[in-house]
Design an enzyme around this catalytic site. Structure first.
Site, mmCIF file in Angstrom:
data_model
loop_
_atom_site.group_PDB
_atom_site.id
_atom_site.type_symbol
_atom_site.label_atom_id
_atom_site.label_comp_id
_atom_site.label_asym_id
_atom_site.label_seq_id
_atom_site.Cartn_x
_atom_site.Cartn_y
_atom_site.Cartn_z
ATOM 1 N N ASP A 172 -6.218 5.526 3.413
ATOM 2 C CA ASP A 172 -6.523 4.125 2.994
ATOM 3 C C ASP A 172 -7.621 3.526 3.685
ATOM 4 O O ASP A 172 -8.235 3.987 4.490
ATOM 5 C CB ASP A 172 -5.103 3.466 3.238
ATOM 6 C CG ASP A 172 -4.824 2.360 2.045
ATOM 7 O OD1 ASP A 172 -5.554 1.553 1.602
ATOM 8 O OD2 ASP A 172 -3.594 1.790 2.126
ATOM 9 N N HIS B 150 0.743 -1.226 -0.027
ATOM 10 C CA HIS B 150 -0.054 -0.065 -0.183
ATOM 11 C C HIS B 150 0.649 1.134 -0.138
ATOM 12 O O HIS B 150 0.653 2.204 -0.812
ATOM 13 C CB HIS B 150 -0.951 0.009 1.061
ATOM 14 C CG HIS B 150 -1.931 -0.973 1.196
ATOM 15 N ND1 HIS B 150 -3.347 -0.558 1.170
ATOM 16 C CD2 HIS B 150 -1.961 -2.238 1.155
ATOM 17 C CE1 HIS B 150 -3.875 -1.851 1.042
ATOM 18 N NE2 HIS B 150 -3.075 -2.960 1.351
#
Length: 467
Positions: free
Chosen positions: A120, A17
């Site tokens: 996120d 990520h």
């Protein structure tokens, strides 16, 4: 708003990520047409040195450490998923540690007063903190739009909080089946997808976190484009009633430096486009049986090959001797001179770009697939978990780039014969298939096009900041 746009970015604590967030940060901060974008990047303190090492020497990106609170059961020093074995229950506790950074993040946003916060799936609470401060929030999906469309849209709620295997084998209602190659997924893939609907200790499951993130934010940012995923983008926008700001596909930056001499020498001993390179990334691992079938399948091709095989930190020290112990009996002698098996990090992009490498056998992680396409390698994809299954379908079936290794529908196992068949098929691809692959490679590498994606994204970000 002054001319400089200030954006805070907070990815989940996994380098799968963190890396896409860094790629996005570099794109928008270096955009010539941006008029100035400053990025403040947040991550756990232990990750900061590695993040800084991935940034250019001259940059408008600053990195600010966050300090994870202690969570019962989470081992001290765990500050990213790389510190955990893949099946560890502590992976869920890491999400709770991220939740525990909320007061620090709120304090930083009050102090910094950025225009936008890009976040996120692991911090669904961030809009609740940012929006009252006048900070607009954007959810950045590090996955292809097809994954969001298939798994994390409100239409999945029609099955209730605990969908069955049969539910997940079918696309959600309204899914753009007419434009998609995905009519259903096999049982082994659906079983893997069920993880995102599982609650651990009564906490929010991944599905709930993602949907709340998107429903609470001002807009969605996605690293894709309409040329590649138009129908999926339209479906996601319709499901959430939110605009998707498209960053364009994240094309790898050409690697710096030279390929290590030992690999350059070994690869240089083979004809152009004849070597098969296989690697499964830093957080995807094959079983003992999977390793054996992969190796024996590559041996069956009769082609030269270089394979990288790694194990989780908790299972092995990662040294070459550990790999040798797992090799099939007599394998080393049979492939001597044309087959190489390695454990540990390698210069993947350099290897893929070497003229002798013609095929990339990989797990269909989005970054790896993009690196393979950009390097001009044929793709044989062996997805092992999560979004990798949908990435493989997108590239091999929707876009006509590469092939998928045939698997058994019940358990997803593959054989040496299926590995061999996939590699031989893609290496002997007909002119039309190679032409399609070349077309997409040209599209991805066209600098003017990529710069246009970034310029339009920054323009949309400025509009959102002013709204």
């Amino acid at each position: 708003m002054d001319s400089e746009l200030h954006v805070v970015m907070f990815p989940y604590l996994a380098f799968g990520h963190i890396s896409p967030f860094l790629q996005l940060a570099r794109k928008i901060s270096s955009c010539a047409a941006s008029g100035g974008v400053r990025v403040t990047f947040l991550s756990a303190a232990a990750n900061v040195p590695r993040i800084k090492s991935l940034l250019p020497a001259s940059t408008s990106i600053s990195v600010v450490p966050l300090y994870l609170p202690a969570v019962p059961g989470l081992p001290p020093g765990v500050e990213s998923t790389a510190d955990l074995p893949p099946t560890s229950p502590a992976a869920e506790l890491l999400k709770l540690a991220v939740d525990g950074t909320r007061p620090q993040v709120e304090s930083l946003l009050r102090e910094l007063r950025p225009h936008l916060a890009v976040f996120d799936f692991g911090m669904q609470w961030l809009p609740e903190v940012a929006e009252p401060l006048g900070v607009r929030t954007l959810f950045f999906s590090v996955f292809a739009a097809v994954s969001t469309a298939y798994l994390t849209v409100p239409a999945r709620r029609l099955h209730g909080p605990a969908p069955t295997l049969g539910d997940i084998m079918s696309p959600p209602p309204g899914f753009p089946s007419a434009a998609s190659s995905i009519r259903s997924v096999p049982a082994y893939q659906a079983a893997d997808f069920l993880y995102i609907f599982k609650s651990f200790g009564g906490g929010a499951c991944v599905y709930e976190r993602v949907v709340k993130c998107i429903e609470s934010c001002s807009a969605i940012v996605a690293k894709t484009c309409t040329e590649m995923e138009g129908s999926y983008i339209d479906y996601v926008e319709g499901q959430f009633g939110k605009p998707m700001l498209l960053a364009g596909p994240v094309v790898p930056v050409p690697p710096e430096g030279e390929l290590e001499a030992r690999w350059a020498k070994w690869l240089g001993g083979f004809a152009e486009g004849t070597v098969v390179f296989s690697s499964f990334g830093s957080e995807t691992f094959l079983t003992d049986e999977g390793e054996r079938e992969l190796l024996l399948g590559l041996e069956m091709t009769g082609m030269p090959f270089l394979v990288v095989l790694n194990r989780p930190k908790s299972c092995t020290n990662g040294e070459q001797e550990e790999v040798r112990k797992r090799l099939p009996e007599g394998f080393e002698e049979r492939v001597k001179g044309r087959g190489m098996v390695h454990s540990g990090w390698v210069q993947q992009q350099h290897i893929l770009r070497h003229k002798s490498v013609g095929c990339f056998v990989c797990h269909a992680g989005l970054s790896s697939v993009m690196e393979g396409v950009a390097a001009g390698c044929q793709l044989a994809m062996m997805p092992q978990k999560g979004d990798q299954y949908l990435n493989a379908a997108l590239f091999a079936r929707d876009l006509g780039i590469g092939v998928e290794v045939e698997r058994k529908g019940e358990d997803g196992s593959f054989t040496r014969e299926s590995v061999c068949a996939a590699v031989r098929k893609v290496m002997a691809a007909e002119a039309e298939a190679r032409k399609k692959h070349a077309k997409w490679r040209e599209f991805l590498l066209k600098k003017e096009l990529q710069d246009g994606f970034t310029a339009r994204l920054v323009e949309r970000l400025r509009e959102l900041a002013k709204a």
